[in-house]
Structure formats: structure tokens, C-alpha cells
Design a protein around this motif. Structure first.
Motif, PDB file in Angstrom:
ATOM      1  N   VAL A 115       0.855  -1.192   0.000  1.00 37.73           N
ATOM      2  CA  VAL A 115       0.000   0.000   0.000  1.00 37.73           C
ATOM      3  C   VAL A 115       0.892   1.244   0.000  1.00 37.73           C
ATOM      4  O   VAL A 115       2.030   1.201   0.463  1.00 37.73           O
ATOM      5  CB  VAL A 115      -0.931   0.026   1.234  1.00 37.73           C
ATOM      6  CG1 VAL A 115      -1.932  -1.105   1.192  1.00 37.73           C
ATOM      7  CG2 VAL A 115      -0.137  -0.008   2.516  1.00 37.73           C
ATOM      8  N   PRO A 116       0.379   2.357  -0.493  1.00 34.65           N
ATOM      9  CA  PRO A 116       1.171   3.596  -0.457  1.00 34.65           C
ATOM     10  C   PRO A 116       1.412   4.047   0.990  1.00 34.65           C
ATOM     11  O   PRO A 116       0.586   3.824   1.877  1.00 34.65           O
ATOM     12  CB  PRO A 116       0.295   4.608  -1.194  1.00 34.65           C
ATOM     13  CG  PRO A 116      -0.659   3.804  -1.992  1.00 34.65           C
ATOM     14  CD  PRO A 116      -0.876   2.523  -1.237  1.00 34.65           C
ATOM     15  N   ILE A 117       2.544   4.686   1.204  1.00 40.50           N
ATOM     16  CA  ILE A 117       2.913   5.179   2.527  1.00 40.50           C
ATOM     17  C   ILE A 117       3.270   6.662   2.420  1.00 40.50           C
ATOM     18  O   ILE A 117       3.963   7.075   1.494  1.00 40.50           O
ATOM     19  CB  ILE A 117       4.126   4.409   3.082  1.00 40.50           C
ATOM     20  CG1 ILE A 117       3.751   2.954   3.333  1.00 40.50           C
ATOM     21  CG2 ILE A 117       4.632   5.036   4.362  1.00 40.50           C
ATOM     22  CD1 ILE A 117       4.918   2.126   3.820  1.00 40.50           C
ATOM     23  N   THR A 118       2.772   7.431   3.385  1.00 36.81           N
ATOM     24  CA  THR A 118       3.115   8.843   3.441  1.00 36.81           C
ATOM     25  C   THR A 118       4.315   9.015   4.366  1.00 36.81           C
ATOM     26  O   THR A 118       4.330   8.483   5.477  1.00 36.81           O
ATOM     27  CB  THR A 118       1.934   9.671   3.964  1.00 36.81           C
ATOM     28  OG1 THR A 118       0.821   9.470   3.095  1.00 36.81           O
ATOM     29  CG2 THR A 118       2.270  11.143   4.027  1.00 36.81           C
ATOM     30  N   VAL A 119       5.305   9.760   3.897  1.00 43.11           N
ATOM     31  CA  VAL A 119       6.519   9.997   4.676  1.00 43.11           C
ATOM     32  C   VAL A 119       6.770  11.503   4.755  1.00 43.11           C
ATOM     33  O   VAL A 119       6.727  12.192   3.749  1.00 43.11           O
ATOM     34  CB  VAL A 119       7.751   9.318   4.024  1.00 43.11           C
ATOM     35  CG1 VAL A 119       9.009   9.592   4.836  1.00 43.11           C
ATOM     36  CG2 VAL A 119       7.535   7.830   3.849  1.00 43.11           C
TER      37      VAL A 119
END
Length: 160
Positions: A115-119
Motif C-alpha cells: 500500500v502507499p505510505i506517506t513519509v
């Protein structure tokens, strides 16, 4: 007032001024790095599954302290040069590097999830000034000033 007391007071004042300049310089450097740790001007990116993001850095003025702070929705894989030291864990990760020679490099963030991850990340550097080194000599002078002033007061009382 005994001459030794006057000399002691003068040395004390000079010591306090020198130590104050050193402390001010030290706190200025610490303040600039604290804003990195607190992610005050952080950049936010979204890492898609199995993708990476490179952060480049370049240090030309040394000595220098470089800090990288990361906060992500899930733990991510971070590849840093071996000169970096990891300082904290949990949701926020902080890396620190102290350099005495110029260096450039790349830090790689990798999303190994499906899944996409926000950093959020922020990298910053600070160059301690030579003025920071004045804290110890200034403190030493202040202590000598206190001792001289006390000796002067004692000798002045014995004269009377």
C-alpha cells in the motif's frame, strides 16, 4: 576594596561574557537542529508500493552536524551511509552525522509494503562556530575570578 578583589571581579566579568558568547553560539546551532527533529519544515511524499525515494545531501563547510528526521505512516526501509547514526525509533526516526571533511551522498527511502505510505522528512545541517568552544575557557575564567575576589576580600579584612 583590595586590589585582588578588583582583579577577581574583572576576571569574573570577562569570564561570564566569554562563556555567554560560547553558550549563545551553541544554542544557535542546537536550535537550528531542533527544528529538523521537530519536522517544522518537513516535506511530505507518498511512496507507492515497492518504490523508493532518494534524498541527496551535500556538506561543503566542515565541521558540520547533519540531521535527518523521518515520520511515516508505517515503518519504512531507510538506507543511509555508514557515517550516520540512528538516534531514535518509534514513529519518528532521527539520524545524525558529524563530519570533519566535506561529503555528498544519497539517502534512500523504500516502501516494501503493498500500500502507499506517506513519509514526512526533513534534513538539515549546522556548522558549529569556533565561538562554541569558548564555553569552557569562559567558565574557567569565571571560577578563577570568583576565587581571586574571595581571596581579595579575605586579605582586605585582615588588613583592617
Amino acid at each position: 576594596m583590595h586590589t585582588l578583589t578588583k582583579v577577581g571581579i574583572i576576571v569574573l566579568v570577562i569570564g561570564i561574557i566569554i562563556a555567554g558568547i560560547g553558550l549563545y553560539s551553541t544554542f544557535t546551532v542546537a536550535g537550528s537542529l531542533t527544528s529538523v527533529i521537530e519536522l517544522k519544515n518537513a516535506q511530505a511524499i507518498t511512496l507507492n508500493p515497492s518504490s523508493s525515494y532518494n534524498i541527496s545531501y551535500s556538506v561543503t563547510k566542515t565541521p558540520a552536524i547533519v540531521m535527518l528526521a523521518l515520520n511515516s505512516s508505517k515503518p519504512i526501509s531507510v538506507t543511509v551511509p555508514t557515517t550516520f547514526t540512528r538516534l531514535s525509533q518509534n514513529n519518528e526516526i532521527v539520524y545524525e552525522m558529524v563530519l570533519t571533511t566535506p561529503q555528498t551522498g544519497t539517502i534512500t527511502l523504500y516502501n516494501n509494503y503493498t500500500v502507499p505510505i506517506t513519509v514526512e522528512y526533513q534534513i538539515g545541517q549546522a556548522t558549529p562556530s569556533l565561538l562554541s568552544a569558548l564555553v569552557l575557557p569562559g567558565g574557567f575564567l569565571a571560577i578563577i575570578g570568583i576565587i581571586l575576589a574571595i581571596i581579595g576580600v579575605i586579605m582586605g579584612r585582615r588588613k583592617s
